[in-house]
Design a protein around this motif. Structure first.
Motif, PDB file in Angstrom:
ATOM      1  N   LEU A 131       0.843  -1.206   0.000  1.00 43.26           N
ATOM      2  CA  LEU A 131       0.000   0.000   0.000  1.00 43.26           C
ATOM      3  C   LEU A 131       0.880   1.260   0.000  1.00 43.26           C
ATOM      4  CD1 LEU A 131      -2.945   1.116   0.272  1.00 43.26           C
ATOM      5  CD2 LEU A 131      -2.537   1.182   2.712  1.00 43.26           C
ATOM      6  N   ILE A 132       1.926   1.227   0.841  1.00 41.47           N
ATOM      7  CA  ILE A 132       2.863   2.367   0.894  1.00 41.47           C
ATOM      8  C   ILE A 132       3.567   2.515  -0.465  1.00 41.47           C
ATOM      9  CG2 ILE A 132       5.004   3.235   1.983  1.00 41.47           C
ATOM     10  CD1 ILE A 132       2.786   3.468   3.963  1.00 41.47           C
ATOM     11  N   ASP A 133       3.968   1.372  -1.049  1.00 51.89           N
ATOM     12  CA  ASP A 133       4.604   1.410  -2.378  1.00 51.89           C
ATOM     13  C   ASP A 133       3.689   2.102  -3.381  1.00 51.89           C
ATOM     14  OD1 ASP A 133       6.751   0.069  -1.421  1.00 51.89           O
ATOM     15  OD2 ASP A 133       6.189  -1.885  -2.226  1.00 51.89           O
ATOM     16  N   LYS A 134       2.401   1.743  -3.325  1.00 55.67           N
ATOM     17  CA  LYS A 134       1.435   2.304  -4.275  1.00 55.67           C
ATOM     18  C   LYS A 134       1.316   3.825  -4.076  1.00 55.67           C
ATOM     19  CE  LYS A 134      -3.292   1.759  -5.957  1.00 55.67           C
ATOM     20  NZ  LYS A 134      -3.564   3.189  -5.853  1.00 55.67           N
ATOM     21  N   LEU A 135       1.320   4.230  -2.789  1.00 56.51           N
ATOM     22  CA  LEU A 135       1.229   5.666  -2.497  1.00 56.51           C
ATOM     23  C   LEU A 135       2.428   6.417  -3.071  1.00 56.51           C
ATOM     24  CD1 LEU A 135       0.015   5.585   1.230  1.00 56.51           C
ATOM     25  CD2 LEU A 135      -1.277   6.407  -0.735  1.00 56.51           C
ATOM     26  N   ILE A 136       3.619   5.833  -2.909  1.00 54.14           N
ATOM     27  CA  ILE A 136       4.837   6.470  -3.438  1.00 54.14           C
ATOM     28  C   ILE A 136       4.735   6.589  -4.961  1.00 54.14           C
ATOM     29  CG2 ILE A 136       7.345   6.201  -3.708  1.00 54.14           C
ATOM     30  CD1 ILE A 136       7.334   4.755  -0.959  1.00 54.14           C
ATOM     31  N   GLU A 137       4.289   5.502  -5.576  1.00 53.52           N
ATOM     32  CA  GLU A 137       4.150   5.476  -7.036  1.00 53.52           C
ATOM     33  C   GLU A 137       3.101   6.500  -7.499  1.00 53.52           C
ATOM     34  OE1 GLU A 137       5.989   4.146  -9.102  1.00 53.52           O
ATOM     35  OE2 GLU A 137       4.841   4.226 -10.950  1.00 53.52           O
ATOM     36  N   ASP A 138       1.973   6.557  -6.767  1.00 50.20           N
ATOM     37  CA  ASP A 138       0.907   7.512  -7.120  1.00 50.20           C
ATOM     38  C   ASP A 138       1.402   8.950  -7.017  1.00 50.20           C
ATOM     39  OD1 ASP A 138      -0.754   5.418  -7.542  1.00 50.20           O
ATOM     40  OD2 ASP A 138      -1.916   5.641  -5.692  1.00 50.20           O
ATOM     41  N   LEU A 139       2.152   9.237  -5.946  1.00 53.94           N
ATOM     42  CA  LEU A 139       2.654  10.609  -5.755  1.00 53.94           C
ATOM     43  C   LEU A 139       3.576  11.021  -6.892  1.00 53.94           C
ATOM     44  CD1 LEU A 139       3.370  10.690  -1.911  1.00 53.94           C
ATOM     45  CD2 LEU A 139       1.640  12.003  -3.124  1.00 53.94           C
ATOM     46  N   ARG A 140       4.406  10.083  -7.328  1.00 57.90           N
ATOM     47  CA  ARG A 140       5.314  10.387  -8.433  1.00 57.90           C
ATOM     48  C   ARG A 140       4.529  10.637  -9.712  1.00 57.90           C
ATOM     49  NH1 ARG A 140       7.887   8.272 -12.772  1.00 57.90           N
ATOM     50  NH2 ARG A 140       6.729   6.322 -12.663  1.00 57.90           N
ATOM     51  N   ARG A 141       3.559   9.758  -9.950  1.00 56.19           N
ATOM     52  CA  ARG A 141       2.798   9.844 -11.204  1.00 56.19           C
ATOM     53  C   ARG A 141       1.882  11.079 -11.233  1.00 56.19           C
ATOM     54  NH1 ARG A 141       1.028   4.731 -11.299  1.00 56.19           N
ATOM     55  NH2 ARG A 141      -0.934   5.398 -10.404  1.00 56.19           N
ATOM     56  N   HIS A 151      15.809  -1.775   2.270  1.00 53.72           N
ATOM     57  CA  HIS A 151      16.501  -3.038   2.004  1.00 53.72           C
ATOM     58  C   HIS A 151      15.496  -4.069   1.479  1.00 53.72           C
ATOM     59  CE1 HIS A 151      15.636  -3.169   6.429  1.00 53.72           C
ATOM     60  NE2 HIS A 151      14.932  -4.164   5.971  1.00 53.72           N
ATOM     61  N   ASP A 152      14.262  -3.566   1.222  1.00 53.70           N
ATOM     62  CA  ASP A 152      13.206  -4.410   0.688  1.00 53.70           C
ATOM     63  C   ASP A 152      13.263  -4.345  -0.841  1.00 53.70           C
ATOM     64  OD1 ASP A 152      10.873  -5.551  -0.176  1.00 53.70           O
ATOM     65  OD2 ASP A 152       9.557  -4.445   1.183  1.00 53.70           O
ATOM     66  N   LEU A 153      13.869  -5.374  -1.433  1.00 49.55           N
ATOM     67  CA  LEU A 153      14.091  -5.359  -2.871  1.00 49.55           C
ATOM     68  C   LEU A 153      12.799  -5.485  -3.669  1.00 49.55           C
ATOM     69  CD1 LEU A 153      16.459  -4.864  -4.584  1.00 49.55           C
ATOM     70  CD2 LEU A 153      17.092  -7.244  -4.424  1.00 49.55           C
ATOM     71  N   HIS A 154      11.820  -6.175  -3.103  1.00 48.26           N
ATOM     72  CA  HIS A 154      10.525  -6.297  -3.789  1.00 48.26           C
ATOM     73  C   HIS A 154       9.940  -4.900  -3.969  1.00 48.26           C
ATOM     74  CE1 HIS A 154      10.320 -10.654  -3.535  1.00 48.26           C
ATOM     75  NE2 HIS A 154      10.858 -10.529  -2.336  1.00 48.26           N
ATOM     76  N   SER A 155      10.011  -4.121  -2.903  1.00 48.68           N
ATOM     77  CA  SER A 155       9.520  -2.758  -2.933  1.00 48.68           C
ATOM     78  C   SER A 155      10.333  -1.926  -3.930  1.00 48.68           C
ATOM     79  CB  SER A 155       9.634  -2.173  -1.521  1.00 48.68           C
ATOM     80  OG  SER A 155       9.231  -0.860  -1.504  1.00 48.68           O
ATOM     81  N   ALA A 156      11.663  -2.092  -3.892  1.00 50.01           N
ATOM     82  CA  ALA A 156      12.544  -1.321  -4.785  1.00 50.01           C
ATOM     83  C   ALA A 156      12.207  -1.592  -6.245  1.00 50.01           C
ATOM     84  CB  ALA A 156      13.996  -1.684  -4.494  1.00 50.01           C
ATOM     85  N   LEU A 157      12.003  -2.863  -6.572  1.00 51.18           N
ATOM     86  CA  LEU A 157      11.706  -3.214  -7.961  1.00 51.18           C
ATOM     87  C   LEU A 157      10.320  -2.729  -8.391  1.00 51.18           C
ATOM     88  CD1 LEU A 157      13.191  -6.820  -7.951  1.00 51.18           C
ATOM     89  CD2 LEU A 157      14.055  -4.873  -9.242  1.00 51.18           C
ATOM     90  N   ALA A 158       9.407  -2.666  -7.422  1.00 49.46           N
ATOM     91  CA  ALA A 158       8.039  -2.254  -7.749  1.00 49.46           C
ATOM     92  C   ALA A 158       7.930  -0.753  -8.013  1.00 49.46           C
ATOM     93  CB  ALA A 158       7.099  -2.659  -6.622  1.00 49.46           C
ATOM     94  N   ILE A 159       8.691   0.055  -7.260  1.00 50.93           N
ATOM     95  CA  ILE A 159       8.486   1.503  -7.365  1.00 50.93           C
ATOM     96  C   ILE A 159       9.623   2.243  -8.078  1.00 50.93           C
ATOM     97  CG2 ILE A 159       7.009   1.660  -5.319  1.00 50.93           C
ATOM     98  CD1 ILE A 159       9.471   2.631  -3.756  1.00 50.93           C
ATOM     99  N   GLY A 160      10.806   1.626  -8.123  1.00 46.86           N
ATOM    100  CA  GLY A 160      11.983   2.356  -8.602  1.00 46.86           C
ATOM    101  C   GLY A 160      12.008   2.547 -10.106  1.00 46.86           C
ATOM    102  N   THR A 161      12.478   3.733 -10.514  1.00 43.04           N
ATOM    103  CA  THR A 161      12.784   3.913 -11.927  1.00 43.04           C
ATOM    104  C   THR A 161      14.295   3.726 -12.120  1.00 43.04           C
ATOM    105  OG1 THR A 161      12.955   6.288 -11.530  1.00 43.04           O
ATOM    106  CG2 THR A 161      10.876   5.478 -12.413  1.00 43.04           C
ATOM    107  N   ARG A 162      15.002   3.794 -10.999  1.00 40.29           N
ATOM    108  CA  ARG A 162      16.435   3.513 -11.006  1.00 40.29           C
ATOM    109  C   ARG A 162      16.809   2.964  -9.624  1.00 40.29           C
ATOM    110  NH1 ARG A 162      19.582   4.334 -14.953  1.00 40.29           N
ATOM    111  NH2 ARG A 162      21.817   4.104 -14.597  1.00 40.29           N
TER     112      ARG A 162
END
Lengths: 273, 256
Positions: free
Chosen positions: B175-185, B196-207
């Motif tokens: 849910l937090i990942d989605k919020l971060i992604e929504d804010l960026r978009r 250190h949560d790679l699942h989260s990093a891969l889900a939200i990161g552009t780099r």
């Protein structure tokens, strides 16, 4: 290394290490004192913002915590301090038939020294330690960093209201301590030393000077600033989690007690010698 | 754009950052990963001068933040919103008061306007119902959402997230990942996320940039990151059960 030098070095090792450690402690103390004074100056400059609604609310809250919440313990301590003073001096004066003078003795000792001193010790131990613990917990849970990042100066937001509250409440609480202490002395005088209460009061007001009161209140004011500075500085600079908070609290009480004693002596010397 | 140029930092005699250089382009979600003690949070703290480098330069656009002082530093810091690992909410203030704090302290907004702005931000994070609650009565995930509302209330250009999903259950983490992604978009905000949560990093990161022992061992797009031949990166990926093949299977569709 040549054997004789090795031997000499072995003997000198302990004093050299002790000297080095002492030097380090002094350097840290100077560094901390400098930073604490900078924090105090900064908070003092922010007093001009005290009329803003949030600052006013926070200062009122701190005045309440410092003043009203400390009244219970101060009442007991002040009353018994006066009673002990009256009993000790009264028993000695009775040997010379001078027990009627306990009023003067209790009053002068209370307003010159014991009033500000006892009040400061109680406030340092209760309010000062609470401030250090609260700000220390905020520091280790990143709340202070959050304020800094939001460009909200902790000296304005947290230190200034506590500084004002302690500087204002300490003289007021000292007057309260003085009154109760003198009353306590009067009760002991009239019930255990055979000095009529009216005679005790007449004697109490005869020799005490306005200067004694002013110097006592000035001391209380300075002690308030010391407690606020030490507790806020220790709190804001807390590190290492819960252990650090405990350390900051303990340091606050120890440093405040020492500073109160040393500065108290210096003020007495300044005004009475 | 955030630029780190040969930044070095020592703490307690140990080199935490060893001359690192990187850039965070505007509008991107830049994720910094690494093991505990690798220097991720220290890197983040340098961006808002909660720490100063021993050497090197940190630029935020045209501002050199490591040299900024006083009013200049305050001005640069106002370009940022920060979500701290512990959310860092003031415990004696309600949710509303916490989010309203920067507006009350730093702007000349009236109470009506402040309330409107705070409600709007809390609604965005689905926390409007808890406006009058104290932080201690909220769960960890809810506290982070309030922290995020406070971070965006001044409409910053850049948001820094320090371990936004640590201590949260997987559902709340996503849910937090989605919020971060929504804010960026939706708001076009530049984000720097330390995790250190790679699942989260891969889900939200552009780099994604990995730090190990104070040095950058990888700085790549998520697609290239999971294909990295760097041994440290490979070990890090494997430790979180992510393989080149597994990453695609674990729902990282956005990188396909």
């Amino acid at each position: 290394m040549i054997a004789p030098f090795k031997e000499i070095y072995r003997y000198l090792d302990l004093p050299i290490r002790s000297f080095r450690r002492l030097g380090n402690i002094l350097l840290i103390a100077c560094h901390d004192m400098g930073n604490a004074l900078i924090m105090l100056a900064s908070a003092t400059l922010y007093i001009r913002t005290i009329w803003k609604p949030r600052a006013r609310r926070e200062t009122a809250q701190q005045l309440y915590v410092t003043g009203i919440k400390s009244l219970g313990v101060i009442t007991v301590v002040a009353f018994f301090t006066g009673m002990i003073l009256a009993l000790q001096t009264g028993l000695e004066l009775r040997r010379f038939g001078q027990e009627v003078n306990i009023g003067t003795a209790v009053t002068i000792v209370m307003i010159r020294e014991m009033g500000p001193f006892m009040t400061a010790l109680i406030i340092a131990a209760s309010v000062g330690s609470a401030i250090a613990a609260q700000l220390g917990t905020m520091a280790v849970s990143e709340e202070i960093s959050a304020l800094e990042v939001m460009s909200i100066n902790p000296n304005r937001f947290l230190v200034m209201p506590r500084l004002v509250a302690l500087a204002v409440m300490m003289p007021i609480l000292t007057v309260y301590t003085n009154i109760l202490g003198i009353l306590g002395g009067g009760i002991v005088g009239s019930t255990q030393l055979g000095v009529a209460f009216q005679a005790y009061l007449d004697n109490a007001t005869r020799y005490a000077e306005n200067k004694d009161l002013y110097v006592g209140l000035f001391k209380a004011f300075v002690f308030g600033i010391i407690i606020a500075t030490v507790s806020c500085y220790q709190g804001l600079n807390t590190t290492e989690g819960a252990v650090g908070v405990g350390r900051a609290t303990r340091q606050t009480v120890i440093i405040s007690f020492l500073m109160i004693l040393i500065v108290g002596y210096m003020i007495t010397r300044l005004f009475y010698i | 754009m955030i630029t780190f140029d040969k930044v070095t930092k020592q703490l307690g005699g140990k080199t935490v950052l060893n001359g690192i250089s990187f850039e965070v382009p505007k509008g991107e979600t830049f994720v910094i990963v690494g093991l505990s003690g690798a220097g991720k949070s220290v890197t983040l703290k340098h961006m808002v001068q909660l720490m100063r480098p021993d050497s090197g330069m940190i630029r935020i656009g045209d501002d050199i933040i490591n040299e900024a002082r006083g009013a200049e530093l305050e001005r640069v810091r106002r370009r940022f919103g920060v979500l701290f690992q512990s959310a860092a909410l003031l415990k004696w203030l309600t949710v509303f008061e916490n989010v309203a704090l920067p507006l009350r302290e730093l702007t000349k907004m009236g109470e009506e306007e402040i309330e409107k702005t705070v409600r709007e931000k809390l609604r965005l994070l689905n926390m409007e119902e808890s406006m009058d609650v104290f932080p201690s009565d909220l769960s960890g995930g809810m506290q982070k959402r309030v922290g995020l509302a406070r971070a965006i209330v001044m409409n910053p250009e850049i948001i820094l997230y320090d371990e936004p999903t640590s201590g949260l259950d997987p559902v709340t983490s996503r849910l937090i990942d989605k919020l971060i992604e929504d804010l960026r978009r939706e708001l076009g905000i530049t984000s720097v996320v330390v995790t250190h949560d790679l699942h989260s990093a891969l889900a939200i990161g552009t780099r994604i940039m990995m730090i190990d022992g104070g040095e950058i061992v990888e700085n790549a797009s998520p697609e290239d990151f999971i294909k990295s031949n760097n041994e440290t990166v490979k070990r890090f990926l494997e430790s979180q059960y992510i393989t080149r093949r597994g990453a695609w299977e674990k729902g990282m569709e956005k990188h396909v």
